[in-house]
Design a protein around this motif. Structure first.
Motif, PDB file in Angstrom:
ATOM      1  N   MET A   1       6.460  -2.760   2.790  1.00 23.14           N
ATOM      2  CA  MET A   1       5.990  -1.645   3.612  1.00 23.14           C
ATOM      3  C   MET A   1       4.885  -0.868   2.896  1.00 23.14           C
ATOM      4  O   MET A   1       3.904  -0.450   3.519  1.00 23.14           O
ATOM      5  CB  MET A   1       7.151  -0.716   3.960  1.00 23.14           C
TER       6      MET A   1
ATOM      7  N   GLY B   1       1.739  -2.815   3.130  1.00 22.76           N
ATOM      8  CA  GLY B   1       1.186  -2.665   4.468  1.00 22.76           C
ATOM      9  C   GLY B   1       0.469  -1.342   4.650  1.00 22.76           C
ATOM     10  O   GLY B   1      -0.575  -1.265   5.303  1.00 22.76           O
ATOM     11  N   PHE B   2       1.013  -0.286   4.055  1.00 19.46           N
ATOM     12  CA  PHE B   2       0.377   1.030   4.148  1.00 19.46           C
ATOM     13  C   PHE B   2      -0.945   1.051   3.393  1.00 19.46           C
ATOM     14  O   PHE B   2      -1.944   1.598   3.871  1.00 19.46           O
ATOM     15  CB  PHE B   2       1.317   2.105   3.602  1.00 19.46           C
ATOM     16  N   VAL B   3      -0.945   0.427   2.205  1.00 18.25           N
ATOM     17  CA  VAL B   3      -2.165   0.396   1.389  1.00 18.25           C
ATOM     18  C   VAL B   3      -3.241  -0.449   2.062  1.00 18.25           C
ATOM     19  O   VAL B   3      -4.425  -0.094   2.038  1.00 18.25           O
ATOM     20  CB  VAL B   3      -1.846  -0.147  -0.023  1.00 18.25           C
TER      21      VAL B   3
ATOM     22  N   HIS C   1      -4.850  -0.787   4.739  1.00 19.15           N
ATOM     23  CA  HIS C   1      -5.346  -0.192   5.990  1.00 19.15           C
ATOM     24  C   HIS C   1      -4.217   0.088   6.973  1.00 19.15           C
ATOM     25  O   HIS C   1      -4.377  -0.042   8.183  1.00 19.15           O
ATOM     26  CB  HIS C   1      -6.400  -1.101   6.636  1.00 19.15           C
ATOM     27  N   GLN C   2      -3.068   0.498   6.441  1.00 22.64           N
ATOM     28  CA  GLN C   2      -1.911   0.857   7.265  1.00 22.64           C
ATOM     29  C   GLN C   2      -1.595  -0.254   8.282  1.00 22.64           C
ATOM     30  O   GLN C   2      -1.503  -0.013   9.481  1.00 22.64           O
ATOM     31  CB  GLN C   2      -2.161   2.194   7.965  1.00 22.64           C
ATOM     32  N   SER C   3      -1.420  -1.468   7.780  1.00 24.55           N
ATOM     33  CA  SER C   3      -1.121  -2.630   8.622  1.00 24.55           C
ATOM     34  C   SER C   3       0.263  -2.488   9.257  1.00 24.55           C
ATOM     35  O   SER C   3       1.284  -2.520   8.572  1.00 24.55           O
ATOM     36  CB  SER C   3      -1.166  -3.910   7.789  1.00 24.55           C
ATOM     37  N   ILE C   4       0.293  -2.316  10.576  1.00 18.11           N
ATOM     38  CA  ILE C   4       1.557  -2.150  11.294  1.00 18.11           C
ATOM     39  C   ILE C   4       2.407  -3.405  11.156  1.00 18.11           C
ATOM     40  O   ILE C   4       3.632  -3.339  10.965  1.00 18.11           O
ATOM     41  CB  ILE C   4       1.300  -1.846  12.787  1.00 18.11           C
TER      42      ILE C   4
ATOM     43  N   MET D   1       4.020  -3.602   7.690  1.00 21.22           N
ATOM     44  CA  MET D   1       5.050  -2.567   7.558  1.00 21.22           C
ATOM     45  C   MET D   1       6.273  -2.905   8.400  1.00 21.22           C
ATOM     46  O   MET D   1       7.414  -2.657   7.983  1.00 21.22           O
ATOM     47  CB  MET D   1       4.472  -1.203   7.946  1.00 21.22           C
TER      48      MET D   1
ATOM     49  N   GLN E   1      -3.778  -8.418  13.864  1.00 22.06           N
ATOM     50  CA  GLN E   1      -4.596  -8.237  12.670  1.00 22.06           C
ATOM     51  C   GLN E   1      -5.181  -9.557  12.178  1.00 22.06           C
ATOM     52  O   GLN E   1      -6.318  -9.606  11.721  1.00 22.06           O
ATOM     53  CB  GLN E   1      -3.767  -7.590  11.564  1.00 22.06           C
TER      54      GLN E   1
END
Length: 213
Positions: A120, A123-125, A127-130, A133, A170
């Motif tokens: 998670m 994922g945040f680092v 580009h905040q990949s949903i 995460m 993505q």
């Protein structure tokens, strides 16, 4: 059923799904790999065969915590002699102490939860990949679930499809969604009580209906 058997069935399910999308070798090969990986995902739950396969060992995690804690202590000691005591030094010193304390009580059964938290964070680092995460959240939830419960149900399949949907947004890989769903579903089918090698079945409709099939 062994993990290798599930993976092999997942390869076939992913390949069939890929053939429905595009018949070229590359697409079918990628979909086969996605199917194989997806077929192992339901066994990330407690006592599942795939659980320890993707997690760090307790020893490696302890080593990382000790290494990071030591580096933090060296950095804040250097900073202290330059600037004196500051709020930042207290904060990072507290983090270093926390790492050493947590490492003493670390257990292997917590490693999937920690892996999910790390995913998670990645994922945040990124580009905040949903999608990433959500994948991490799946691992965290699965780490608390009994074996052959919600990860082995239509609820788990739907959540996994939701994760794949966002990953596909993505990284739009041809056949990703179809191959992933097919691979995951193949695991549930292969674990059904209808097959002679399975003593237990799968609760397809949990939590609404806990009958094993």
């Amino acid at each position: 059923m062994k993990g290798s058997s599930h993976a092999l069935i997942g390869v076939g399910a992913g390949a069939i799904a890929g053939l429905q999308i595009e018949s070229d070798v590359m697409t079918v090969s990628v979909c086969s790999a996605i199917g194989a990986i997806s077929a192992l995902v339901p066994d990330l739950d407690t006592n599942g065969l795939a659980r320890n396969g993707i997690t760090l060992s307790k020893q490696v995690a302890k080593w990382l915590m000790h290494a990071i804690g030591t580096l933090l202590f060296i950095a804040i000691t250097y900073r202290f002699f330059q600037t004196g005591m500051t709020p930042d030094i207290l904060l990072y010193g507290g983090i270093a102490v926390l790492l050493f304390v947590v490492s003493r009580f670390l257990k292997q059964k917590w490693m999937l939860t920690m892996t999910g938290l790390l995913v998670m964070l990645v994922g945040f680092v990124l580009h905040q990949s949903i999608g990433i995460m959500l994948a991490g959240s799946y691992m965290i939830i699965a780490s608390f679930l009994p074996h052959r419960s919600y990860t082995h149900s239509l609820v788990g399949l739907a959540f996994f499809a939701f994760v794949l949907h966002h990953l596909h947004e993505q990284w739009p890989i041809d056949g990703m969604l179809a191959a992933g769903i097919a691979g995951y579903a193949s695991h549930l089918i292969a674990d059904m009580k209808l097959l002679p090698m399975n003593r237990r079945g799968v609760k397809w409709f949990a939590p609404l209906w806990n009958k094993e099939f």
